[in-house]
Design a protein around this motif. Structure first.
Motif, PDB file in Angstrom:
ATOM      1  N   PHE A   1      17.454  -4.683 -39.240  1.00 21.03           N
ATOM      2  CA  PHE A   1      18.291  -5.507 -40.121  1.00 21.03           C
ATOM      3  C   PHE A   1      18.818  -6.740 -39.384  1.00 21.03           C
ATOM      4  O   PHE A   1      19.391  -7.625 -40.011  1.00 21.03           O
ATOM      5  N   MET A   2      18.651  -6.772 -38.073  1.00 19.42           N
ATOM      6  CA  MET A   2      19.032  -7.967 -37.310  1.00 19.42           C
ATOM      7  C   MET A   2      17.878  -8.960 -37.434  1.00 19.42           C
ATOM      8  O   MET A   2      16.796  -8.731 -36.893  1.00 19.42           O
ATOM      9  N   THR A   3      18.098 -10.050 -38.139  1.00 18.10           N
ATOM     10  CA  THR A   3      16.978 -10.948 -38.439  1.00 18.10           C
ATOM     11  C   THR A   3      16.856 -12.130 -37.476  1.00 18.10           C
ATOM     12  O   THR A   3      16.035 -13.007 -37.684  1.00 18.10           O
TER      13      THR A   3
ATOM     14  N   CYS B   1      21.141   4.614 -32.801  1.00 20.40           N
ATOM     15  CA  CYS B   1      21.011   3.756 -33.990  1.00 20.40           C
ATOM     16  C   CYS B   1      19.641   4.092 -34.583  1.00 20.40           C
ATOM     17  O   CYS B   1      18.613   3.824 -33.960  1.00 20.40           O
ATOM     18  N   MET B   2      19.645   4.705 -35.764  1.00 17.36           N
ATOM     19  CA  MET B   2      18.407   5.309 -36.272  1.00 17.36           C
ATOM     20  C   MET B   2      17.895   4.712 -37.574  1.00 17.36           C
ATOM     21  O   MET B   2      18.641   4.144 -38.345  1.00 17.36           O
ATOM     22  N   TYR B   3      16.611   4.969 -37.795  1.00 19.78           N
ATOM     23  CA  TYR B   3      15.911   4.676 -39.051  1.00 19.78           C
ATOM     24  C   TYR B   3      15.874   3.169 -39.294  1.00 19.78           C
ATOM     25  O   TYR B   3      16.338   2.687 -40.298  1.00 19.78           O
ATOM     26  N   ASP B   4      15.326   2.485 -38.342  1.00 19.26           N
ATOM     27  CA  ASP B   4      15.091   1.034 -38.360  1.00 19.26           C
ATOM     28  C   ASP B   4      16.295   0.168 -38.702  1.00 19.26           C
ATOM     29  O   ASP B   4      16.151  -0.975 -39.135  1.00 19.26           O
TER      30      ASP B   4
ATOM     31  N   ILE C   1      29.517   4.419 -37.458  1.00 24.36           N
ATOM     32  CA  ILE C   1      29.827   3.019 -37.804  1.00 24.36           C
ATOM     33  C   ILE C   1      28.815   2.539 -38.838  1.00 24.36           C
ATOM     34  O   ILE C   1      27.603   2.736 -38.652  1.00 24.36           O
ATOM     35  N   ASP C   2      29.258   1.908 -39.869  1.00 26.30           N
ATOM     36  CA  ASP C   2      28.325   1.283 -40.804  1.00 26.30           C
ATOM     37  C   ASP C   2      29.031   0.123 -41.499  1.00 26.30           C
ATOM     38  O   ASP C   2      30.254   0.138 -41.656  1.00 26.30           O
ATOM     39  N   SER C   3      28.239  -0.873 -41.916  1.00 24.06           N
ATOM     40  CA  SER C   3      28.845  -2.031 -42.583  1.00 24.06           C
ATOM     41  C   SER C   3      28.947  -1.821 -44.095  1.00 24.06           C
ATOM     42  O   SER C   3      29.578  -2.612 -44.784  1.00 24.06           O
ATOM     43  N   SER C   4      28.317  -0.764 -44.593  1.00 24.85           N
ATOM     44  CA  SER C   4      28.345  -0.534 -46.048  1.00 24.85           C
ATOM     45  C   SER C   4      29.445   0.474 -46.417  1.00 24.85           C
ATOM     46  O   SER C   4      29.374   1.648 -46.030  1.00 24.85           O
TER      47      SER C   4
ATOM     48  N   MET D   1      27.850  -3.991 -36.867  1.00 25.87           N
ATOM     49  CA  MET D   1      27.571  -3.618 -35.469  1.00 25.87           C
ATOM     50  C   MET D   1      27.454  -4.831 -34.546  1.00 25.87           C
ATOM     51  O   MET D   1      27.536  -4.691 -33.335  1.00 25.87           O
ATOM     52  N   ARG D   2      27.277  -6.024 -35.123  1.00 30.93           N
ATOM     53  CA  ARG D   2      27.258  -7.216 -34.264  1.00 30.93           C
ATOM     54  C   ARG D   2      28.633  -7.497 -33.684  1.00 30.93           C
ATOM     55  O   ARG D   2      28.773  -8.198 -32.701  1.00 30.93           O
ATOM     56  N   GLN D   3      29.667  -6.936 -34.345  1.00 32.12           N
ATOM     57  CA  GLN D   3      31.043  -7.105 -33.833  1.00 32.12           C
ATOM     58  C   GLN D   3      31.639  -5.761 -33.433  1.00 32.12           C
ATOM     59  O   GLN D   3      32.856  -5.572 -33.508  1.00 32.12           O
TER      60      GLN D   3
ATOM     61  N   ALA E   1      25.218   2.194 -37.529  1.00 26.03           N
ATOM     62  CA  ALA E   1      24.516   2.126 -38.816  1.00 26.03           C
ATOM     63  C   ALA E   1      24.236   3.547 -39.296  1.00 26.03           C
ATOM     64  O   ALA E   1      23.103   3.916 -39.604  1.00 26.03           O
ATOM     65  N   CYS E   2      25.281   4.339 -39.318  1.00 26.62           N
ATOM     66  CA  CYS E   2      25.170   5.796 -39.539  1.00 26.62           C
ATOM     67  C   CYS E   2      24.772   6.160 -40.959  1.00 26.62           C
ATOM     68  O   CYS E   2      24.425   7.305 -41.234  1.00 26.62           O
ATOM     69  N   GLY E   3      24.833   5.196 -41.890  1.00 22.73           N
ATOM     70  CA  GLY E   3      24.454   5.503 -43.266  1.00 22.73           C
ATOM     71  C   GLY E   3      25.353   6.570 -43.869  1.00 22.73           C
ATOM     72  O   GLY E   3      26.576   6.526 -43.722  1.00 22.73           O
ATOM     73  N   VAL E   4      24.742   7.561 -44.521  1.00 21.10           N
ATOM     74  CA  VAL E   4      25.536   8.614 -45.157  1.00 21.10           C
ATOM     75  C   VAL E   4      25.899   9.728 -44.163  1.00 21.10           C
ATOM     76  O   VAL E   4      26.417  10.764 -44.550  1.00 21.10           O
TER      77      VAL E   4
END
Ligand code: SAM
Length: 261
Positions: free
Chosen positions: A125-127, A118-121, A78-81, A104-106, A58-61
């Motif tokens: 996002f895993m609900t 894996c940073m910044y909450d 890795i990021d999904s966006s 990241m679930r896959q 979930a690396c973001g930018v």
């Protein structure tokens, strides 16, 4: 007065529109600070002989990934966006870091990582516990035995207080205006943030909406999910935004350091 038209773009996927101003609004400060702290932990665990592979989930930018790469590590972000990754590529290029669009679930990468962050909450996002556990399971598959997995997550108190239930201006720029509306569901420990964005496009304004749904868990639930997936928890601290401190009842953000067994 000049009239301008407005188009509405509704999207439920998080981080479709925010990436454009993510860094400019100071959102990368968090991971920059944490990456600097993490670098110390990495150097303590770095095998001298080999090239050390760091995976930032979930690396973001890509602010943290860039710091790791500039310090000589082989880095995969890795990021999904797709939009976050486009901004990461624009800021850092594609030669320093390997950017992969993946949920990241896959998580599935070639070879083994020596260290995963894996940073910044992002894990909030895993609900569901199953989703959280699925991420831990995938990390266990790609991380070498003995490798460290470091991440932060909001506590229930943190999410209730920091996001809460309120409406406020999120971004106020001449060409980009965002209002944030949060709703805290205390029974489910879930917060839903709806972002109403207005983005200037020449003489027009584009209006968009996106939703971020995040959930907080008791520390014991996260701990159990790690153990279930072959991790040994080495330490849980409070992350203050700049340093790790002993846990307190008021702690709003947990910092987990765990080792792949
Ligand atoms: C608060 S941002 C943190 C970004 C970055 N780690 C940082 O510190 O700036 C959360 C990130 O998690 C990503 N994300 C959310 N769910 C994800 C998933 N299932 N798989 C991969 N990335 C995800 C979002 O796209 C977003 O980039």
């Amino acid at each position: 007065m000049e009239k301008s038209s407005m188009n509405l773009q509704e999207s439920h996927s998080a981080y479709r529109h925010l990436p454009r101003t993510y860094a400019a609004c100071g959102e990368t400060e968090f991971s920059v600070r944490m990456a600097e702290w993490v670098l110390v932990r990495i150097s303590e665990n770095r095998p001298a002989e080999s090239q050390f592979h760091v995976l930032d989930l979930a690396c973001g930018v890509g602010a943290a990934a860039e710091i790791f790469a500039l310090n000589g590590y082989q880095v995969t972000g890795i990021d999904s966006s797709e939009e976050m990754l486009m901004e990461a590529r624009r800021r850092t290029g594609s030669s320093l870091v390997e950017w992969i669009k993946q949920d990241m679930r896959q998580l599935n990468v070639a070879g083994h990582a020596d260290f995963v962050t894996c940073m910044y909450d992002a894990l909030n996002f895993m609900t569901t516990v199953d989703d959280l556990s699925a991420v831990f399971g995938r990390v266990a598959t790609v991380l070498r035995c003995g490798g460290l997995f470091i991440f932060d997550m909001y506590t229930i108190r943190g999410l209730a207080e920091t996001w809460g239930s309120r409406c406020e201006i999120h971004t106020d720029r001449a060409d980009f205006f965002v209002v944030s509306q949060t709703e805290w569901n205390s029974e489910a420990s879930i917060n839903t943030k709806t972002l109403h964005g207005f983005e200037r496009d020449g003489a027009c304004w584009r209006r968009w909406i996106e939703r971020h749904v995040i959930r907080a868990y008791p520390m014991e639930v996260i701990w159990a999910a790690l153990e279930k997936n072959n991790f040994h928890v080495l330490d849980v601290s409070e992350w203050t935004g700049a340093e790790a401190r002993p846990l307190r009842p008021e702690t709003t953000r947990l910092l987990f350091t765990s080792k792949r067994l």
